[in-house]
Scaffold this motif. Structure first.
Motif, PDB file in Angstrom:
ATOM      1  N   ALA A   1     -16.515   8.950  21.935  1.00 59.07           N
ATOM      2  CA  ALA A   1     -16.115   9.079  20.537  1.00 59.07           C
ATOM      3  C   ALA A   1     -14.916   8.176  20.306  1.00 59.07           C
ATOM      4  O   ALA A   1     -14.145   7.897  21.238  1.00 59.07           O
ATOM      5  CB  ALA A   1     -15.765  10.526  20.212  1.00 59.07           C
ATOM      6  N   PRO A   2     -14.728   7.681  19.079  1.00 54.41           N
ATOM      7  CA  PRO A   2     -13.561   6.843  18.802  1.00 54.41           C
ATOM      8  C   PRO A   2     -12.265   7.557  19.162  1.00 54.41           C
ATOM      9  O   PRO A   2     -12.110   8.746  18.880  1.00 54.41           O
ATOM     10  CB  PRO A   2     -13.662   6.582  17.292  1.00 54.41           C
ATOM     11  N   ASP A   3     -11.374   6.821  19.796  1.00 56.14           N
ATOM     12  CA  ASP A   3     -10.091   7.380  20.210  1.00 56.14           C
ATOM     13  C   ASP A   3      -9.120   7.297  19.029  1.00 56.14           C
ATOM     14  O   ASP A   3      -8.684   6.202  18.647  1.00 56.14           O
ATOM     15  CB  ASP A   3      -9.544   6.585  21.397  1.00 56.14           C
ATOM     16  N   PRO A   4      -8.753   8.427  18.420  1.00 56.68           N
ATOM     17  CA  PRO A   4      -7.869   8.372  17.252  1.00 56.68           C
ATOM     18  C   PRO A   4      -6.456   7.909  17.596  1.00 56.68           C
ATOM     19  O   PRO A   4      -5.709   7.481  16.709  1.00 56.68           O
ATOM     20  CB  PRO A   4      -7.877   9.815  16.735  1.00 56.68           C
ATOM     21  N   ALA A   5      -6.097   7.995  18.882  1.00 57.38           N
ATOM     22  CA  ALA A   5      -4.740   7.610  19.285  1.00 57.38           C
ATOM     23  C   ALA A   5      -4.618   6.125  19.602  1.00 57.38           C
ATOM     24  O   ALA A   5      -3.507   5.608  19.750  1.00 57.38           O
ATOM     25  CB  ALA A   5      -4.307   8.432  20.497  1.00 57.38           C
ATOM     26  N   TYR A   6      -5.778   5.441  19.704  1.00 60.53           N
ATOM     27  CA  TYR A   6      -5.720   4.023  20.083  1.00 60.53           C
ATOM     28  C   TYR A   6      -5.511   3.178  18.831  1.00 60.53           C
ATOM     29  O   TYR A   6      -6.247   3.290  17.847  1.00 60.53           O
ATOM     30  CB  TYR A   6      -7.019   3.609  20.775  1.00 60.53           C
ATOM     31  N   ALA A   7      -4.500   2.309  18.875  1.00 58.51           N
ATOM     32  CA  ALA A   7      -4.186   1.435  17.743  1.00 58.51           C
ATOM     33  C   ALA A   7      -4.068   0.003  18.232  1.00 58.51           C
ATOM     34  O   ALA A   7      -3.488  -0.269  19.288  1.00 58.51           O
ATOM     35  CB  ALA A   7      -2.893   1.874  17.064  1.00 58.51           C
ATOM     36  N   GLU A   8      -4.631  -0.907  17.453  1.00 63.37           N
ATOM     37  CA  GLU A   8      -4.571  -2.329  17.796  1.00 63.37           C
ATOM     38  C   GLU A   8      -4.614  -3.122  16.492  1.00 63.37           C
ATOM     39  O   GLU A   8      -5.443  -2.848  15.609  1.00 63.37           O
ATOM     40  CB  GLU A   8      -5.763  -2.697  18.677  1.00 63.37           C
ATOM     41  N   ASP A   9      -3.720  -4.075  16.368  1.00 67.58           N
ATOM     42  CA  ASP A   9      -3.651  -4.885  15.152  1.00 67.58           C
ATOM     43  C   ASP A   9      -4.700  -5.994  15.250  1.00 67.58           C
ATOM     44  O   ASP A   9      -4.573  -6.909  16.078  1.00 67.58           O
ATOM     45  CB  ASP A   9      -2.244  -5.474  14.995  1.00 67.58           C
ATOM     46  N   LEU A  10      -5.718  -5.930  14.405  1.00 63.85           N
ATOM     47  CA  LEU A  10      -6.839  -6.863  14.495  1.00 63.85           C
ATOM     48  C   LEU A  10      -7.099  -7.521  13.151  1.00 63.85           C
ATOM     49  O   LEU A  10      -6.815  -6.959  12.094  1.00 63.85           O
ATOM     50  CB  LEU A  10      -8.113  -6.120  14.943  1.00 63.85           C
ATOM     51  N   THR A  11      -7.665  -8.712  13.220  1.00 63.98           N
ATOM     52  CA  THR A  11      -8.144  -9.414  12.028  1.00 63.98           C
ATOM     53  C   THR A  11      -9.645  -9.659  12.199  1.00 63.98           C
ATOM     54  O   THR A  11     -10.215  -9.448  13.278  1.00 63.98           O
ATOM     55  CB  THR A  11      -7.428 -10.753  11.841  1.00 63.98           C
ATOM     56  N   TRP A  12     -10.280 -10.135  11.137  1.00 62.51           N
ATOM     57  CA  TRP A  12     -11.710 -10.450  11.238  1.00 62.51           C
ATOM     58  C   TRP A  12     -11.957 -11.511  12.302  1.00 62.51           C
ATOM     59  O   TRP A  12     -12.917 -11.426  13.071  1.00 62.51           O
ATOM     60  CB  TRP A  12     -12.246 -10.907   9.888  1.00 62.51           C
ATOM     61  N   ASP A  13     -11.095 -12.497  12.364  1.00 60.25           N
ATOM     62  CA  ASP A  13     -11.271 -13.541  13.377  1.00 60.25           C
ATOM     63  C   ASP A  13     -11.177 -12.961  14.785  1.00 60.25           C
ATOM     64  O   ASP A  13     -11.902 -13.384  15.692  1.00 60.25           O
ATOM     65  CB  ASP A  13     -10.210 -14.640  13.191  1.00 60.25           C
ATOM     66  N   ASP A  14     -10.300 -11.968  14.968  1.00 64.35           N
ATOM     67  CA  ASP A  14     -10.207 -11.314  16.284  1.00 64.35           C
ATOM     68  C   ASP A  14     -11.515 -10.592  16.621  1.00 64.35           C
ATOM     69  O   ASP A  14     -11.989 -10.649  17.759  1.00 64.35           O
ATOM     70  CB  ASP A  14      -9.051 -10.308  16.305  1.00 64.35           C
ATOM     71  N   LEU A  15     -12.087  -9.916  15.629  1.00 63.41           N
ATOM     72  CA  LEU A  15     -13.341  -9.192  15.855  1.00 63.41           C
ATOM     73  C   LEU A  15     -14.460 -10.144  16.260  1.00 63.41           C
ATOM     74  O   LEU A  15     -15.257  -9.856  17.160  1.00 63.41           O
ATOM     75  CB  LEU A  15     -13.748  -8.415  14.597  1.00 63.41           C
ATOM     76  N   VAL A  16     -14.515 -11.291  15.610  1.00 66.35           N
ATOM     77  CA  VAL A  16     -15.560 -12.274  15.925  1.00 66.35           C
ATOM     78  C   VAL A  16     -15.328 -12.876  17.300  1.00 66.35           C
ATOM     79  O   VAL A  16     -16.261 -13.012  18.118  1.00 66.35           O
ATOM     80  CB  VAL A  16     -15.600 -13.371  14.849  1.00 66.35           C
TER      81      VAL A  16
ATOM     82  N   GLU B   1     -13.887 -11.645  19.911  1.00 62.70           N
ATOM     83  CA  GLU B   1     -14.124 -10.704  21.018  1.00 62.70           C
ATOM     84  C   GLU B   1     -15.531 -10.110  21.010  1.00 62.70           C
ATOM     85  O   GLU B   1     -15.877  -9.322  21.890  1.00 62.70           O
ATOM     86  CB  GLU B   1     -13.104  -9.563  20.960  1.00 62.70           C
ATOM     87  N   GLY B   2     -16.338 -10.488  20.021  1.00 59.71           N
ATOM     88  CA  GLY B   2     -17.688  -9.937  19.953  1.00 59.71           C
ATOM     89  C   GLY B   2     -17.740  -8.532  19.397  1.00 59.71           C
ATOM     90  O   GLY B   2     -18.794  -7.881  19.441  1.00 59.71           O
ATOM     91  N   ILE B   3     -16.625  -8.033  18.873  1.00 62.11           N
ATOM     92  CA  ILE B   3     -16.606  -6.706  18.265  1.00 62.11           C
ATOM     93  C   ILE B   3     -17.464  -6.731  16.997  1.00 62.11           C
ATOM     94  O   ILE B   3     -18.132  -5.750  16.663  1.00 62.11           O
ATOM     95  CB  ILE B   3     -15.166  -6.271  17.964  1.00 62.11           C
ATOM     96  N   ALA B   4     -17.434  -7.859  16.298  1.00 60.19           N
ATOM     97  CA  ALA B   4     -18.355  -8.119  15.197  1.00 60.19           C
ATOM     98  C   ALA B   4     -19.426  -9.063  15.737  1.00 60.19           C
ATOM     99  O   ALA B   4     -19.136 -10.216  16.052  1.00 60.19           O
ATOM    100  CB  ALA B   4     -17.626  -8.742  14.007  1.00 60.19           C
ATOM    101  N   SER B   5     -20.636  -8.574  15.904  1.00 57.97           N
ATOM    102  CA  SER B   5     -21.707  -9.400  16.471  1.00 57.97           C
ATOM    103  C   SER B   5     -22.568  -9.978  15.354  1.00 57.97           C
ATOM    104  O   SER B   5     -22.694  -9.390  14.279  1.00 57.97           O
ATOM    105  CB  SER B   5     -22.572  -8.573  17.428  1.00 57.97           C
TER     106      SER B   5
END
Length: 689
Positions: free
Chosen positions: A184-199, A201-205
């Motif tokens: 399940a998503p970890d509510p305590a985990y925080a990371e500053d991300l942008t759309w370019d970061d998602l692309v 790292e493959g988080i946005a496929s």
């Protein structure tokens, strides 16, 4: 009454042992020869299924030990399931159930016919109970199982039990997967991300398919030349698909606008086990067909993980994306992690490319375009065991329109009997307004919405408390649950009267029978005051007997609950065995000469409502000092016998008919007001002798 309350207390404090699984001989009776049962696989009722040569051919099991989803009686529906080694259903049969609608209402034949639909289907196919939207979608990836009219909630309980138990067996025995709880998503985990970061790292496929690639997929079929646009622009983009798992807060913060985030957060607060997935198509495909209905399963998108289907549904949220995120057709889908979906592991979204061949009744051709996706595990956490599925969202979706109409009706009713009560109670208004509301309640709440509350639900809740089960079965009928909620609100504001006087469809039928008797000028009969008091206690005795039946002989609860004619008159609309019809008709015919005899003297649900009415926080019917002494007009006119000789209101018997409110407000009917208007009378002087 004290005995009854002690019975309730005993039930809610007690627990019972879990039902034992069937042994080899009992389960073997459901296996079709020449197949037979082999060795047990575990202690939860899963056995090997052997073919005629003694080789392993699949598995057989009962659903209750692995998916004990309670039905409306409080007891789970237990089903026999046989699947082959490829996860295809060989057979599904009914072992045991106590669903009231099938016990003595519709009979078991439609239930057994519903279960026959599974034969030949695969657990790898996404299946839903319902009807496809639009004729053009026949033959799509979704498999629609025909429900049973008047029993949709019960068959949905059975469906979810079958899928939950079969998926567990398939995962453990066919896929070699551990049955660990999904991440399940970890509510305590925080990371500053942008759309370019998602692309990056493959988080946005991304999945891109050209027109030429789609043409190649249809090559050699009758649909090869049925997309002129693709042939005119082979290098054009047919599908430009982006997939983003929005479950982790850091990821959705990098994608969604503030308003969409707020809506999604509200959804996840209500349904924390949902995993939201954003899909964007900047190509020609468009994600769904023109026949797609919001808040339902997408008709051209399916998903799978480890070869097993992942149930997807539209979240019905308008999508506002941040600047920099690709534009196109965007929608947020959702799936329930309790069904086994693990967002931290790879899964595949399958997009259907559809073509039509022919002008009239065209043939449909489909190819699946696969788009794999995975979200890094650092965004997730594994805690606790997987909870059993509570599939209330499908029931809410299927009754959305009815629930909206019911909400409007309840709002109007609460306004009429609340702030506008004294206006409604005016002479010349009360009878037409009341009969109009009761007609809507009978037709819409009763026959159409199947919202007739029943003692069966109360007894099912008691049985669940007795056996230590789950109350999730209440969510399978959101329409009835909404009526129950209104009745409980009525307890606090008025006592039992809101439901018994305004929201009970069978009570409305009895009131119409009374008016019919008066129109026919039939002689009216009422018990004496002494017998009226005695007879009013009968419903409490019947309620105590039903509660005792839950404890002492639970197998006979459904038959005992037939003291209510509701199932006959409302649920099945008098389409039952003749003796049930005669019983229900008896009370309606009696109602033409005796005012609402069943409601006043026999109804065990009315007894429950009277007990619930003890929550009432105020005496809402105004009284005058002269009420009861000397004036007895309201007592004489009260057809429910809810006004004592002292003028005091007996709210446990008050049906909120507002007749006494009308008398109290009318200066031409209320005796104290009439006398006050005349002024003090002059005392006549005796003539002198």
């Amino acid at each position: 009454m004290a005995v009854l309350l002690r019975l309730f207390a005993l039930l809610f404090l007690a627990t019972a042992a879990r039902a034992e699984v069937l042994d080899r001989e009992a389960l073997g009776a459901f296996v079709r020869p020449p197949m037979s049962i082999g060795e047990p696989v575990n202690d939860r009722g899963v056995w090997e299924l052997l073919n005629s040569g003694g080789a392993l051919a699949g598995y057989v099991f009962e659903t209750e030990p692995m998916a004990p989803l309670p039905g409306f009686s409080g007891a789970p529906v237990n089903l026999f399931v046989a699947i082959d080694l490829d996860g295809r259903f060989i057979d599904v049969k009914l072992i045991d159930h106590n669903e009231p609608i099938f016990v003595s209402g519709l009979g078991e034949a439609p239930f057994r016919a519903f279960l026959e639909q599974y034969r030949g289907l695969s657990i790898a196919q996404p299946m839903v109970v319902g009807t496809p939207y639009g004729d053009a979608e026949a033959g799509g990836a979704l498999v629609y199982l025909d429900g049973v009219t008047k029993a949709t909630a019960s068959v949905r309980i059975a469906h979810e039990s079958i899928l939950a138990a079969t998926r567990e067996v398939a995962r453990e025995k066919m896929q070699g997967l551990a049955a660990a709880p999904p991440a399940a998503p970890d509510p305590a985990y925080a990371e500053d991300l942008t759309w370019d970061d998602l692309v990056a790292e493959g988080i946005a496929s991304r999945k891109v398919v050209t027109n030429a690639e789609v043409d190649a997929a249809f090559a050699g079929t009758v649909w090869a030349d049925d997309d002129p646009e693709a042939q005119a622009d082979p290098e054009g983009i047919y599908l430009d698909l982006w997939i983003v798992d929005l479950g982790p807060p850091s990821i959705r913060a990098a994608v969604l606008g503030a308003e969409t985030q707020e809506k999604l957060d509200r959804l996840l607060a209500i349904s924390p086990s949902e995993e939201p997935i954003l899909v964007i198509d900047a190509g020609r495909h468009g994600l769904v067909s023109g026949d797609f209905v919001r808040n339902t399963a997408p008709d051209r998108l399916t998903a799978s993980q480890d070869g097993l289907p992942v149930a997807l549904r539209d979240a019905d949220i308008s999508v506002d994306l941040l600047p920099g995120v690709p534009e196109g057709t965007a929608m947020i889908l959702r799936t329930d992690r309790r069904l086994g979906f693990d967002p931290s592991r790879p899964w595949v979204l399958e997009v259907e490319a559809v073509r039509e061949h022919g002008m009239f009744q065209p043939e449909l051709g489909r190819v699946a375009l696969e788009a794999p996706h995975a979200t890094p595990e650092r965004f997730f956490v594994r805690e606790g065991e997987a909870a059993p599925l509570s599939p209330a969202m499908e029931a809410l979706r299927s009754r959305a329109t009815d629930l909206a109409l019911l909400g409007g009706l309840l709002a109007v009713l609460l306004l009429l009997v609340g702030p506008l009560m004294h206006r409604v109670a005016r002479k010349g208004w009360l009878t037409p307004v009341r009969l109009g509301v009761l007609a809507v309640v009978t037709g819409f709440v009763g026959w159409w919405g199947q919202g007739q509350l029943s003692i069966v639900t109360v007894l099912g809740t008691i049985r669940t408390a007795w056996e230590g089960g789950s109350y999730a079965f209440l969510l399978y009928d959101p329409f009835g649950l909404a009526v129950w909620s209104a009745a409980i609100v009525g307890f606090v504001l008025w006592g039992r009267g809101l439901f018994c006087g305004w929201l009970c469809p069978f009570g409305a039928l009895q009131e119409f029978a009374h008016h019919g008797g008066r129109w026919l000028r039939l002689p009216q009969w009422e018990p004496s005051a002494a017998w009226d008091r005695r007879l009013k206690g009968a419903k409490y005795v019947l309620l105590a007997g039903l509660v005792a039946t839950v404890v002492l002989s639970p197998a006979h609860v459904d038959k005992a609950a037939e003291v209510e004619p509701f199932k006959t008159a409302i649920t099945t609309f008098f389409v039952r065995d003749w003796f049930y019809v005669v019983y229900a008709a008896f009370w309606l015919v009696l109602g033409t000469v005796m005012f609402k005899g069943f409601c006043r003297y026999v109804c065990p649900l009315g007894a429950v409502m009277a007990i619930g009415g003890l929550l009432r926080g105020r005496d809402w019917i105004a009284r005058r000092a002269e009420c009861g002494s000397p004036c007895q007009l309201c007592k004489v006119r009260c057809r429910y016998g809810a006004i004592e000789a002292s003028g005091k209101i007996d709210y446990s018997e008050c049906f909120q008919c507002l007749d006494c409110v009308q008398i109290l407000d009318d200066p031409k009917q209320c005796v104290p007001r009439i006398l006050a208007a005349r002024g003090p009378r002059a005392v006549p002087q005796r003539k002198a002798a």
